[in-house]
Design a protein around this motif. Structure first.
Motif, short mmCIF file in Angstrom:
data_model
loop_
_atom_site.label_atom_id
_atom_site.label_comp_id
_atom_site.label_asym_id
_atom_site.label_seq_id
_atom_site.Cartn_x
_atom_site.Cartn_y
_atom_site.Cartn_z
N HIS A 16 0.64 -1.34 0.01
CA HIS A 16 -0.09 -0.04 0.03
C HIS A 16 1.04 1.38 0.04
O HIS A 16 0.44 2.36 -0.09
N VAL A 17 2.01 1.21 0.00
CA VAL A 17 2.97 2.26 0.24
C VAL A 17 4.07 2.48 -0.98
O VAL A 17 4.73 1.55 -1.39
N LEU A 18 3.99 3.72 -1.19
CA LEU A 18 5.06 4.20 -2.28
C LEU A 18 5.81 5.47 -1.76
O LEU A 18 5.45 6.38 -1.12
N VAL A 19 7.23 5.15 -1.57
CA VAL A 19 8.20 6.27 -1.31
C VAL A 19 8.18 7.47 -2.25
O VAL A 19 8.11 7.25 -3.48
N THR A 20 8.17 8.65 -1.75
CA THR A 20 7.86 9.76 -2.59
C THR A 20 8.93 10.87 -2.42
O THR A 20 9.69 10.61 -1.25
N ALA A 21 9.06 11.77 -3.13
CA ALA A 21 9.96 13.00 -2.79
C ALA A 21 9.26 14.16 -1.96
O ALA A 21 9.26 15.11 -2.57
N GLY A 22 8.42 13.55 -1.02
CA GLY A 22 7.64 14.54 -0.23
C GLY A 22 6.14 14.68 -0.80
O GLY A 22 5.92 13.98 -1.96
N THR A 23 5.36 15.39 -0.07
CA THR A 23 3.91 15.42 -0.66
C THR A 23 3.66 16.30 -1.89
O THR A 23 3.10 15.82 -2.54
N SER A 24 4.50 17.17 -2.15
CA SER A 24 4.38 17.86 -3.37
C SER A 24 4.64 17.00 -4.62
O SER A 24 3.74 16.88 -5.60
N GLN A 25 5.81 16.12 -4.65
CA GLN A 25 5.89 15.27 -5.78
C GLN A 25 4.81 14.15 -5.63
O GLN A 25 4.42 13.67 -6.64
N VAL A 33 -0.82 2.33 -6.35
CA VAL A 33 0.81 2.09 -6.00
C VAL A 33 1.45 1.75 -7.28
O VAL A 33 2.41 2.18 -7.65
N ASP A 34 0.94 0.46 -7.71
CA ASP A 34 1.50 -0.05 -8.81
C ASP A 34 1.77 0.93 -10.20
O ASP A 34 2.67 1.06 -10.74
N ARG A 35 0.60 1.58 -10.35
CA ARG A 35 0.50 2.43 -11.37
C ARG A 35 1.52 3.85 -11.12
O ARG A 35 2.31 3.99 -12.18
N CYS A 36 1.77 4.18 -9.94
CA CYS A 36 2.66 5.25 -9.66
C CYS A 36 4.07 4.58 -10.01
O CYS A 36 4.92 5.35 -10.44
N ALA A 37 4.46 3.41 -9.50
CA ALA A 37 5.76 2.69 -9.81
C ALA A 37 6.09 2.58 -11.11
O ALA A 37 7.17 2.40 -11.42
N ALA A 38 4.94 2.29 -11.87
CA ALA A 38 5.13 2.22 -13.28
C ALA A 38 5.46 3.66 -14.07
O ALA A 38 5.61 3.53 -15.45
N THR A 39 5.12 4.65 -13.70
CA THR A 39 5.49 5.97 -14.41
C THR A 39 6.93 6.07 -14.79
O THR A 39 7.77 5.32 -13.91
N GLY A 40 7.01 7.09 -15.75
CA GLY A 40 8.55 7.31 -16.18
C GLY A 40 9.47 7.78 -14.96
O GLY A 40 10.56 7.71 -14.99
N TRP A 41 8.68 8.56 -14.12
CA TRP A 41 9.65 9.18 -12.99
C TRP A 41 10.30 7.80 -12.00
O TRP A 41 11.55 8.22 -12.15
N ALA A 42 9.72 7.01 -11.85
CA ALA A 42 10.17 5.78 -11.23
C ALA A 42 10.99 4.94 -12.13
O ALA A 42 12.05 4.26 -11.77
N ASP A 43 10.49 4.58 -13.20
CA ASP A 43 10.86 3.41 -14.15
C ASP A 43 12.32 3.87 -14.56
O ASP A 43 12.99 3.06 -14.97
N SER A 44 12.39 5.21 -14.82
CA SER A 44 13.63 5.39 -15.44
C SER A 44 15.06 5.42 -14.57
O SER A 44 16.09 5.41 -14.68
N GLY A 45 14.50 5.47 -13.22
CA GLY A 45 15.75 5.42 -12.08
C GLY A 45 15.35 4.84 -10.84
O GLY A 45 16.18 5.13 -9.87
N GLY A 46 14.23 4.24 -10.71
CA GLY A 46 14.32 3.50 -9.27
C GLY A 46 13.44 4.45 -8.38
O GLY A 46 13.14 5.56 -8.82
N GLY A 47 13.32 4.19 -7.25
CA GLY A 47 12.59 4.98 -6.27
C GLY A 47 13.18 6.43 -5.92
O GLY A 47 14.44 6.54 -6.23
#
Length: 383
Positions: free
Chosen positions: A79-88, A245-259
């Motif tokens: 259920h959890v995705l690590v982000t670069a803060g709430t804004s990101q 969460v899976d959709r977020c993790a599959a975006t280019g932001w994450a897929d191009s360089g990991g978490g």
């Protein structure tokens, strides 16, 4: 801070003239930032994980941090995705839940930079009828129906129910339950900005998050370590249904360089698992309570239960006039209009950025300026 300049978000910004106390910034006093604690946490992460701490990492973020956050929420790491803060996190989720020209429902007074992120995503903001306890019962349903009658789509509702920036208000439990029920009934997701969760100084316990009340479905909860540890970490998380969460993790932001912020995430994971994070936050709450009390005692207003802010209505209903009188008294405050048109008659005052003696002195000057404004208005009216 008085005079000079300070750095924020990589940009040099002007601050009030020398001798003016700045009660505008909504972030922590540098004296409250745990430099040594974080230095130890980074060293521990590098010792424990070695080169793996410096790799790209998993798209969802490192398992130690996701597991620690999930354990606190009573859920699983899926259920959890690590982000670069709430804004990101907000920017990411807004692009998945909303489409250009969709409507986002928000309270009349809301986080200014959050609204900016939404408009940058080409989403349209419409307000929900609210009072000082938050959206009134039935208002979300009425707003959704009003928008849909025009043929437009509601992407989601953006809400800050706990120690809201800018007013400091916390939505009561019964209204939270009503919001969750209404949103489910009309089929509109909620994005819950929970940046100030855990920073409650007194009063009744913090009510459950909307995410928890919704059974982890239909609500995306955004969290951050910027308010409890340090904004420079650029570290936060979101809690959502695993499919999102899976959709977020599959975006280019994450897929191009990991978490996001892999090393920072591992360092903070160690703080959570070892208990240092909780000890630091307990200390921070006491420090912020003292600052809040110094300010509200000087202003003679009712204290918020938590967060960083006091919302101060202008006695004349003219927030700009109050800002000008405050400036003449060498106190800088945030323009209420930044947070929505409904803020034109008030200012936001932050207590997180200055120590108690400075807050007390500035609060007394601001109270005197506010009283003078009220007397002037009364005199003008009688004439």
């Amino acid at each position: 801070m008085t005079g000079g300049r300070y750095w924020r978000a990589g940009v040099v910004q002007s601050v009030p003239p020398t001798g003016t106390t700045d009660l505008g910034p909504g972030y922590l006093d540098p004296a409250l930032l745990p430099v040594r604690l974080l230095a130890q946490a980074y060293a521990q992460a590098l010792d424990e994980f070695g080169p793996a701490a410096l790799t790209y990492g998993e798209n969802r973020g490192p398992a130690p941090l996701r597991e620690a956050i999930a354990a606190r929420a009573g859920t699983g790491p899926e259920h959890v995705l690590v982000t670069a803060g709430t804004s990101q996190g907000l920017h990411l989720v807004a692009g998945l839940l909303g489409r250009p020209d969709d409507v986002v429902l928000a309270e009349p007074l809301s986080y200014d930079y959050g609204l900016r992120i939404l408009t940058d995503r080409r989403l349209r903001i419409e307000v929900i009828e609210s009072d000082m306890d938050g959206p009134v019962p039935g208002a979300l349903t009425a707003a959704v129906r009003r928008v849909r009658r025009t043929g437009r789509r509601v992407g989601f509702a953006y809400l800050i129910p706990t120690h809201r920036n800018p007013t400091g208000v916390t939505v009561p439990d019964e209204r939270r339950r009503a919001l969750v029920t209404e949103a489910a009934d009309v089929g509109v997701p909620i994005v819950e900005d929970d940046a100030y969760a855990g920073l409650r100084y007194d009063g009744p316990p913090e009510p459950p998050s909307l995410h928890a009340l919704a059974g982890r479905r239909g609500v995306v909860r955004l969290g951050t370590f910027a308010k409890t540890l340090a904004p420079g970490l650029r570290l936060g998380w979101l809690e959502a249904d695993p499919r999102l969460v899976d959709r977020c993790a599959a975006t280019g932001w994450a897929d191009s360089g990991g978490g996001f912020n892999h090393l920072a995430a591992l360092a903070v994971a160690g703080l959570l698992s070892g208990g240092d994070y909780d000890r630091h936050v307990a200390w921070l709450r006491e420090e912020l309570r003292a600052r809040r009390d110094a300010l509200v005692d000087a202003l003679g207003v009712v204290p918020p239960y938590g967060g960083f802010f006091v919302w101060l209505p202008a006695p004349t209903g003219d927030g700009q006039a109050l800002r000008e009188r405050a400036a003449a008294a060498q106190v800088s405050v945030a323009d209420g209009r930044r947070f929505g048109a409904a803020g034109a008659g008030a200012v936001r005052v932050a207590f997180s950025f200055q120590p108690p003696p400075v807050l007390s002195a500035a609060g007394h000057r601001l109270a005197a300026a506010r009283a003078a404004s009220a007397r002037l208005d009364a005199t003008t009216t009688s004439d």
